[in-house]
Write a protein that holds these residues in place. Structure first.
Motif, PDB file in Angstrom:
ATOM      1  N   ALA A  75      24.057  41.315  -9.869  1.00 36.35           N
ATOM      2  CA  ALA A  75      24.108  42.124  -8.459  1.00 36.35           C
ATOM      3  C   ALA A  75      23.886  41.259  -7.308  1.00 36.35           C
ATOM      4  N   ALA A  76      22.828  40.240  -7.570  1.00 34.81           N
ATOM      5  CA  ALA A  76      22.731  39.399  -6.377  1.00 34.81           C
ATOM      6  C   ALA A  76      23.675  38.443  -6.153  1.00 34.81           C
ATOM      7  N   GLU A  77      24.551  38.161  -7.181  1.00 30.40           N
ATOM      8  CA  GLU A  77      25.450  37.287  -7.110  1.00 30.40           C
ATOM      9  C   GLU A  77      26.751  38.026  -6.364  1.00 30.40           C
ATOM     10  N   LEU A  78      26.872  39.355  -6.636  1.00 29.94           N
ATOM     11  CA  LEU A  78      27.939  40.163  -5.958  1.00 29.94           C
ATOM     12  C   LEU A  78      27.693  40.308  -4.586  1.00 29.94           C
ATOM     13  N   GLN A  79      26.356  40.264  -4.247  1.00 32.30           N
ATOM     14  CA  GLN A  79      25.904  40.549  -2.718  1.00 32.30           C
ATOM     15  C   GLN A  79      24.841  39.790  -2.546  1.00 32.30           C
ATOM     16  N   PRO A  80      24.842  38.419  -2.000  1.00 34.48           N
ATOM     17  CA  PRO A  80      23.935  37.641  -1.714  1.00 34.48           C
ATOM     18  C   PRO A  80      22.857  38.002  -0.550  1.00 34.48           C
ATOM     19  N   THR A  81      23.511  38.670   0.298  1.00 38.80           N
ATOM     20  CA  THR A  81      22.774  39.090   1.512  1.00 38.80           C
ATOM     21  C   THR A  81      22.163  40.593   1.364  1.00 38.80           C
ATOM     22  N   GLY A  82      22.243  41.273   0.207  1.00 44.07           N
ATOM     23  CA  GLY A  82      21.915  42.705   0.055  1.00 44.07           C
ATOM     24  C   GLY A  82      20.343  42.653  -0.011  1.00 44.07           C
ATOM     25  N   VAL A  83      19.813  43.891   0.919  1.00 38.72           N
ATOM     26  CA  VAL A  83      18.408  44.248   1.073  1.00 38.72           C
ATOM     27  C   VAL A  83      17.749  44.231  -0.266  1.00 38.72           C
ATOM     28  N   ALA A  84      16.584  43.765  -0.434  1.00 35.08           N
ATOM     29  CA  ALA A  84      16.201  43.829  -1.704  1.00 35.08           C
ATOM     30  C   ALA A  84      16.741  43.249  -2.781  1.00 35.08           C
ATOM     31  N   GLY A  85      17.498  42.345  -2.616  1.00 34.94           N
ATOM     32  CA  GLY A  85      18.462  41.834  -3.731  1.00 34.94           C
ATOM     33  C   GLY A  85      17.839  41.050  -4.848  1.00 34.94           C
ATOM     34  N   HIS A  86      16.679  40.762  -4.733  1.00 33.02           N
ATOM     35  CA  HIS A  86      15.758  39.899  -5.779  1.00 33.02           C
ATOM     36  C   HIS A  86      14.527  40.721  -6.133  1.00 33.02           C
ATOM     37  N   ARG A  87      14.422  42.011  -6.055  1.00 24.44           N
ATOM     38  CA  ARG A  87      13.246  42.880  -6.140  1.00 24.44           C
ATOM     39  C   ARG A  87      12.911  42.960  -7.496  1.00 24.44           C
ATOM     40  N   TRP A  88      14.089  43.254  -8.221  1.00 20.04           N
ATOM     41  CA  TRP A  88      13.986  43.346  -9.607  1.00 20.04           C
ATOM     42  C   TRP A  88      13.747  42.134 -10.497  1.00 20.04           C
ATOM     43  N   GLN A  89      14.409  41.218 -10.015  1.00 18.87           N
ATOM     44  CA  GLN A  89      14.040  39.979 -10.759  1.00 18.87           C
ATOM     45  C   GLN A  89      12.497  39.591 -10.498  1.00 18.87           C
ATOM     46  N   VAL A  90      11.979  39.684  -9.495  1.00 20.09           N
ATOM     47  CA  VAL A  90      10.568  39.359  -9.076  1.00 20.09           C
ATOM     48  C   VAL A  90       9.748  40.627  -9.920  1.00 20.09           C
ATOM     49  N   VAL A  91      10.078  41.666 -10.232  1.00 18.86           N
ATOM     50  CA  VAL A  91       9.411  42.658 -10.697  1.00 18.86           C
ATOM     51  C   VAL A  91       9.275  42.175 -12.160  1.00 18.86           C
TER      52      VAL A  91
ATOM     53  N   PRO B 105      33.428  47.709 -11.173  1.00 20.43           N
ATOM     54  CA  PRO B 105      32.615  46.734 -11.933  1.00 20.43           C
ATOM     55  C   PRO B 105      32.083  45.569 -11.022  1.00 20.43           C
ATOM     56  N   LEU B 106      32.707  45.564  -9.841  1.00 20.38           N
ATOM     57  CA  LEU B 106      32.014  44.617  -9.034  1.00 20.38           C
ATOM     58  C   LEU B 106      31.371  45.208  -7.804  1.00 20.38           C
ATOM     59  N   SER B 107      30.653  46.203  -8.208  1.00 20.45           N
ATOM     60  CA  SER B 107      29.895  47.061  -7.012  1.00 20.45           C
ATOM     61  C   SER B 107      28.614  46.767  -7.344  1.00 20.45           C
ATOM     62  N   TYR B 108      27.863  46.177  -5.839  1.00 21.22           N
ATOM     63  CA  TYR B 108      26.566  45.525  -5.780  1.00 21.22           C
ATOM     64  C   TYR B 108      25.534  46.863  -6.096  1.00 21.22           C
ATOM     65  N   LEU B 109      25.924  47.962  -5.523  1.00 22.39           N
ATOM     66  CA  LEU B 109      24.683  49.125  -5.586  1.00 22.39           C
ATOM     67  C   LEU B 109      24.884  49.386  -7.070  1.00 22.39           C
ATOM     68  N   ALA B 110      26.004  49.783  -7.763  1.00 24.60           N
ATOM     69  CA  ALA B 110      26.074  50.269  -9.032  1.00 24.60           C
ATOM     70  C   ALA B 110      25.064  49.256 -10.097  1.00 24.60           C
ATOM     71  N   ARG B 111      25.349  47.982  -9.809  1.00 25.09           N
ATOM     72  CA  ARG B 111      24.695  47.054 -10.640  1.00 25.09           C
ATOM     73  C   ARG B 111      23.028  46.928 -10.417  1.00 25.09           C
ATOM     74  N   ASN B 112      22.734  47.137  -9.256  1.00 25.41           N
ATOM     75  CA  ASN B 112      21.522  47.196  -8.907  1.00 25.41           C
ATOM     76  C   ASN B 112      20.901  48.406  -9.467  1.00 25.41           C
ATOM     77  N   ASN B 113      21.401  49.489  -9.569  1.00 25.44           N
ATOM     78  CA  ASN B 113      21.146  50.881  -9.942  1.00 25.44           C
ATOM     79  C   ASN B 113      20.608  50.606 -11.437  1.00 25.44           C
ATOM     80  N   LEU B 114      21.655  50.136 -12.234  1.00 28.73           N
ATOM     81  CA  LEU B 114      21.426  50.033 -13.354  1.00 28.73           C
ATOM     82  C   LEU B 114      20.186  49.107 -13.697  1.00 28.73           C
ATOM     83  N   ALA B 115      20.286  48.004 -12.892  1.00 32.53           N
ATOM     84  CA  ALA B 115      19.054  47.063 -13.284  1.00 32.53           C
ATOM     85  C   ALA B 115      17.764  47.877 -13.150  1.00 32.53           C
TER      86      ALA B 115
END
Length: 586
Positions: A451-467, A422-432
């Motif tokens: 997802a961005a909260e879980l991994q603030p330094t993740g690459v492309a962590g704000h891509r889906w919010q922007v889209v 449940p706290l996986s950044y990759l899994a939540r980013n994929n669902l987004a």
């Protein structure tokens, strides 16, 4: 004044009517507050304040009713009223009281109905499954006195997760969620609620010389009570036997307290070499850090593990995965890294055809490196078949299915991956991403933010919010999110979209020019997306061709990409889908 005269005077001054009307209206106000305020997220103290004010106002209303009356000339002290006016005002009071009573009764029964429905849903929710068949293995504490031994305690924790994952019908939380509680002092109940489990496995590891002491405890998350505890003192050369003992002991306790079955975990070691296993644990320690430099360090330790044991299937499978990340993050080594990933994945499957990680690695290579989609999908389905409760197997399969337009199954698998981790950044980013493809913009945005909260330094962590913001035409939000992107290349991509959505063509052109100059080899597909959004179709297809020629994995998004919708009516769009090998339509 005698009692008869007093009651008569109360009636004449309308005190009775005021009392009844006040009680009904007050009750109506309280019902509205208790039923409506929670939906508006108004704090409970406001409800309590309203109830208190209603109670205090009751005697005040009676006093005012005794002393004053309402007349056409305003509020005056009570005087003897004529009979006709009393009769007319009496009818009005009856209507007011009747309407208030009906509203109060209706809200009362509505509140009881919704409360009973909530209680029933709570009883039928997956509470029993969560309470009876779920566990999280928290990172074992390294008590060796040497921080350099942390890889050993972390590795043992992960191997226990894998071993317990073999128990049928047991929900075992994945590593990325469990390890978020490393070095934290959260109460068991808090951890259990955040991870959705009823039991926790925790303990310590003390490694000194060729000796190791492991203390393991099974904890009831609800109250923190110890269900089971055992201490293991062994020589380091017997580490495989220790792992097997712990897994078997925990499984026995789980069977007794949770399952009541005779299932036992598979605990066979992947290698018989202590030295190779030690090198593997070190490699996995760096691999889990998820950045280019540490992937390269991990490959070095995987090399050592495989040198010591050439038949170490798990080391081959994970080295293959490390190579795929290196290929994705580094243009200089892309061809060599993909080739190495392919060789390692094929070797892992050849050594151990029943290893889920081996099939997952091969499926990933077949799909993303070779673009052999049917073969890749078959390998990933085989991985899930071998390890149905593995969050990574669910997540990877969801990723490839969405590229092929099989959105409904992809969403189902992505949600299963989150339930297991449940706290996986990759899994939540994929669902987004999947929700975005489905057009569920609100849910996609909320999931991406989590997802961005879980991994603030993740690459492309704000891509889906922007889209999402761009699709809504909200340029200011898009810009705000783009400015938070930690990766420079993706920040330029997101800024180019955001500035264009805001109508600032000059700023959009400037950042796009910089992106072309600096990121053309790594982000060719993203440049094509920008041109597609701008309606510059020819340039979009020009950069799509560059992306295809570079074998850029971003090209695999073409079928589902909402930013590419403007290209779908062009014959070149279907031609590109055909060249890539993707379905012709969703």
């Amino acid at each position: 004044m005698n009692s008869r005269n007093l009651f008569g005077e109360l009636k004449r001054r309308n005190v009775y009517k005021v009392a009844v009307a006040y009680a009904i209206v007050g009750w109506l106000v309280v019902q509205i507050a208790t039923q409506v305020f929670p939906f508006l997220e108004i704090p409970n103290w406001a409800i309590r304040l309203i109830i208190l004010l209603v109670a205090i106002g009751f005697p005040i209303a009676l006093v005012i009713a005794w002393a004053f009356e309402s007349t056409p000339e305003g509020i005056k002290r009570t005087v003897v009223a004529d009979t006709a006016r009393e009769h007319s005002r009496g009818k009005a009071w009856i209507y007011i009281v009747a309407v208030g009573a009906l509203l109060s009764i209706g809200l009362f029964f509505l509140g009881r109905y919704t409360a009973s429905r909530a209680a029933a849903e709570g009883q039928h929710a997956p509470t029993s499954a969560i309470l009876q068949k779920s566990i999280a293995v928290l990172p074992l504490l390294n008590e060796s006195g040497d921080p350099g031994d942390e890889y050993f305690s972390d590795g043992l924790s992960e191997e226990l997760i894998a071993a317990l994952g073999q128990i049928r019908d047991l929900k075992v939380i994945g590593r990325s969620s469990s390890f978020r509680f490393k070095d934290r002092k959260d109460e068991p109940k808090t951890v259990g609620e955040k991870l959705g489990v009823s039991t926790l496995l925790e303990g310590t590891v003390r490694k000194q010389g060729d000796k190791v002491r492991i203390v393991a405890e099974l904890i009831n998350a609800a109250d923190g009570m110890e269900l089971w505890s055992r201490t293991f003192d062994r020589e380091l050369k017997d580490i495989f036997a220790v792992q097997a003992e712990i897994a078997q002991a925990v499984a026995a306790s789980l069977e007794l307290t949770l399952l009541g079955t005779k299932d036992t975990p598979a605990t066979s070691a992947s290698t018989k070499s202590v030295e190779a296993h030690n090198a593997y644990l070190q490699s996995h320690f760096y691999f889990a850090r998820r950045n280019l430099e540490d992937y390269r360090k991990a490959v070095g330790y995987f090399n050592e593990a495989i040198r010591l044991d050439p038949d170490y299937a798990l080391a081959y499978a994970e080295r293959s995965e490390a190579w795929t990340f290196i290929a994705d993050l580094s243009t200089e080594q892309r061809k060599e890294a993909w080739a190495a990933a392919k060789n390692d994945a094929e070797k892992a499957v050849a050594i151990d055809p029943n290893l889920a990680e081996a099939h997952a690695a091969l499926g990933w290579v077949r799909f993303f490196s070779e673009w052999k989609f049917a073969e890749g999908l078959a390998e990933l389905r085989r991985a899930k078949e071998l390890a149905p409760a593995n969050p990574t197997a669910n997540d990877l399969l969801a990723r490839v299915l969405v590229y092929l337009g099989q959105i409904e199954e992809a969403e189902k698998l992505a949600r299963q991956a989150i339930e297991l981790d449940p706290l996986s950044y990759l899994a939540r980013n994929n669902l987004a991403r999947i929700l975005l493809v489905e057009g569920k913009l609100d849910e996609a945005d909320a999931t991406a933010r989590k997802a961005a909260e879980l991994q603030p330094t993740g690459v492309a962590g704000h891509r889906w919010q922007v889209v999402v913001a761009v699709l809504r035409g909200d340029g200011e939000t898009a810009l705000r999110e783009a400015q938070l992107e930690p990766n420079e290349g993706y920040r330029r991509f997101e800024l180019a979209l955001a500035h264009y959505a805001r109508g600032d063509r000059a700023a959009a052109d400037a950042v796009l020019s910089e992106m072309i100059a600096r990121d053309r080899n790594l982000l060719a597909y993203q440049i094509a997306e920008i041109y597609a959004c701008r309606g510059e179709t020819d340039k979009a297809f020009e950069w799509l061709q560059i992306s295809f020629d570079n074998h850029d994995t971003g090209t695999l998004s073409l079928l589902i990409d909402p930013l590419m919708r403007g290209l779908r009516g062009d014959p070149r769009y279907k031609s590109m889908l055909e060249k890539v090998g993707l379905p012709m339509s969703l």
